[in-house]
Scaffold this active site. Sequence first.
Site, PDB file in Angstrom:
ATOM      1  N   ASP A   1      84.625 -29.684 -18.346  1.00  0.00           N
ATOM      2  CA  ASP A   1      83.684 -30.810 -18.298  1.00  0.00           C
ATOM      3  C   ASP A   1      83.746 -31.599 -19.608  1.00  0.00           C
ATOM      4  OD1 ASP A   1      82.356 -29.031 -19.929  1.00  0.00           O
ATOM      5  OD2 ASP A   1      80.425 -29.204 -18.901  1.00  0.00           O
ATOM      6  N   SER A   2      84.581 -31.128 -20.549  1.00  0.00           N
ATOM      7  CA  SER A   2      84.874 -31.929 -21.743  1.00  0.00           C
ATOM      8  C   SER A   2      85.493 -33.261 -21.341  1.00  0.00           C
ATOM      9  CB  SER A   2      85.817 -31.177 -22.683  1.00  0.00           C
ATOM     10  OG  SER A   2      86.959 -30.693 -21.999  1.00  0.00           O
TER      11      SER A   2
ATOM     12  N   ASP B   1      85.583 -26.122 -14.142  1.00  0.00           N
ATOM     13  CA  ASP B   1      84.476 -25.901 -15.072  1.00  0.00           C
ATOM     14  C   ASP B   1      83.196 -26.440 -14.434  1.00  0.00           C
ATOM     15  OD1 ASP B   1      83.418 -25.082 -17.471  1.00  0.00           O
ATOM     16  OD2 ASP B   1      83.994 -26.899 -18.562  1.00  0.00           O
TER      17      ASP B   1
ATOM     18  N   LYS C   1      84.529 -21.502 -14.191  1.00  0.00           N
ATOM     19  CA  LYS C   1      83.960 -21.073 -15.472  1.00  0.00           C
ATOM     20  C   LYS C   1      82.565 -21.662 -15.604  1.00  0.00           C
ATOM     21  CE  LYS C   1      85.017 -23.159 -19.576  1.00  0.00           C
ATOM     22  NZ  LYS C   1      83.665 -23.595 -19.990  1.00  0.00           N
TER      23      LYS C   1
ATOM     24  N   GLU D   1      78.920 -21.606 -18.430  1.00  0.00           N
ATOM     25  CA  GLU D   1      78.448 -21.272 -19.778  1.00  0.00           C
ATOM     26  C   GLU D   1      77.194 -20.406 -19.723  1.00  0.00           C
ATOM     27  OE1 GLU D   1      77.888 -24.909 -22.006  1.00  0.00           O
ATOM     28  OE2 GLU D   1      79.896 -25.647 -21.519  1.00  0.00           O
TER      29      GLU D   1
ATOM     30  N   GLU E   1      84.125 -19.277 -27.674  1.00  0.00           N
ATOM     31  CA  GLU E   1      84.398 -20.538 -28.379  1.00  0.00           C
ATOM     32  C   GLU E   1      83.695 -20.533 -29.721  1.00  0.00           C
ATOM     33  OE1 GLU E   1      83.578 -24.168 -26.230  1.00  0.00           O
ATOM     34  OE2 GLU E   1      83.838 -25.393 -28.029  1.00  0.00           O
TER      35      GLU E   1
HETATM   36  O1  KIV Z   1      84.897 -28.345 -21.017  1.00  0.00           O
HETATM   37  C1  KIV Z   1      85.729 -27.749 -21.685  1.00  0.00           C
HETATM   38  O2  KIV Z   1      86.837 -28.203 -21.962  1.00  0.00           O
HETATM   39  C2  KIV Z   1      85.346 -26.451 -22.177  1.00  0.00           C
HETATM   40  C3  KIV Z   1      86.027 -26.020 -23.406  1.00  0.00           C
HETATM   41  C4  KIV Z   1      85.307 -26.569 -24.578  1.00  0.00           C
HETATM   42  C5  KIV Z   1      86.127 -24.571 -23.472  1.00  0.00           C
HETATM   43  O3  KIV Z   1      84.490 -25.818 -21.646  1.00  0.00           O
END
Ligand code: KIV
Length: 283
Positions: free
Chosen positions: A48-49, A87, A117, A119, A186
């Site tokens: 989600d970056s 993500d 994934k 968080e 991270e």
């Molecule tokens: O969104 C993303 O790219 C991430 C990384 C910072 C691990 O979660």
Amino acid sequence: MTDRKKVILPTLFKKVTDGEPITWLTCYDYPTAYLQEQAGIDMILVGDSLGMTMLGYDSTLPVTMEDMMRHTQAVRRGAPTAFLVGDMPYMSYQPSTETAVRNAGRFMAECGCDAIKLEGGVAMADRIKGIVDAGIPAIGHLGLTPQSVSALGGFRVQGKSAALAKKIVDDAKALEKAGAFAILLELVPDRLCKLITERAENCIIMSLGSGPDAHGQLLIYHDMFGLYPKFTPKMAKVFGNGGEVILNGLKQYAAEVTNKTFPQPENWFGMKDDEYDDLLKML
Ligand code: KIV
């Protein structure tokens, strides 16, 4: 395309057993996915970056499921054999386990993901369990978790004190117990990452800026190639200045159009004289 066999969970665990580090990169689009596939990258994270790297937001919080799915589908088309991780964006799993399972299922069914994934530690362990119970491989993400950046007090190293490090160790255990097959650490101190890796029983530990002693490494693609204009974090190594190469190309294009040296005959298509004469007669 490559003749590589599809990377699956046993491929990743075999690398761990063989002591061979796993390679993992973020990716958000088809052409980059194609290149990462050619380079033999094991895992791809559509993070989600992308809210920051691709859409220009200041944080990951505005990113929606629809944003994530559009980019994840494009990446899968470019990288058919990589182990693809979707993500889960902000508020796609926090409200309830049911919300989490439904959205994780969309990554699998509609985007061709191999895993998701999310968080969070102890507080999100029930979400991980629900997703894993639904048959979906899940990865936890601890340390600097960008969706909680406000609560964490900014983008900074996490777990530097013994007490905060102990919390991350406990979070990792809770995620592993809930069924996460991997955990991303991270921006935690290298010794903490090593300790968690050594204590992991059946869980792959990946490092992003957390030192060399994990089962593999993740980097943000845009940081590797100087493609994010706002900053390059210390943890990122710049492997090539792609931003500079592109900028020089853009300046040259602007100059050549302005001074009329582009395009040249090899850049356009002609028309036979008789066809052109007929055209004029028709007008
Ligand atoms: O969104 C993303 O790219 C991430 C990384 C910072 C691990 O979660």
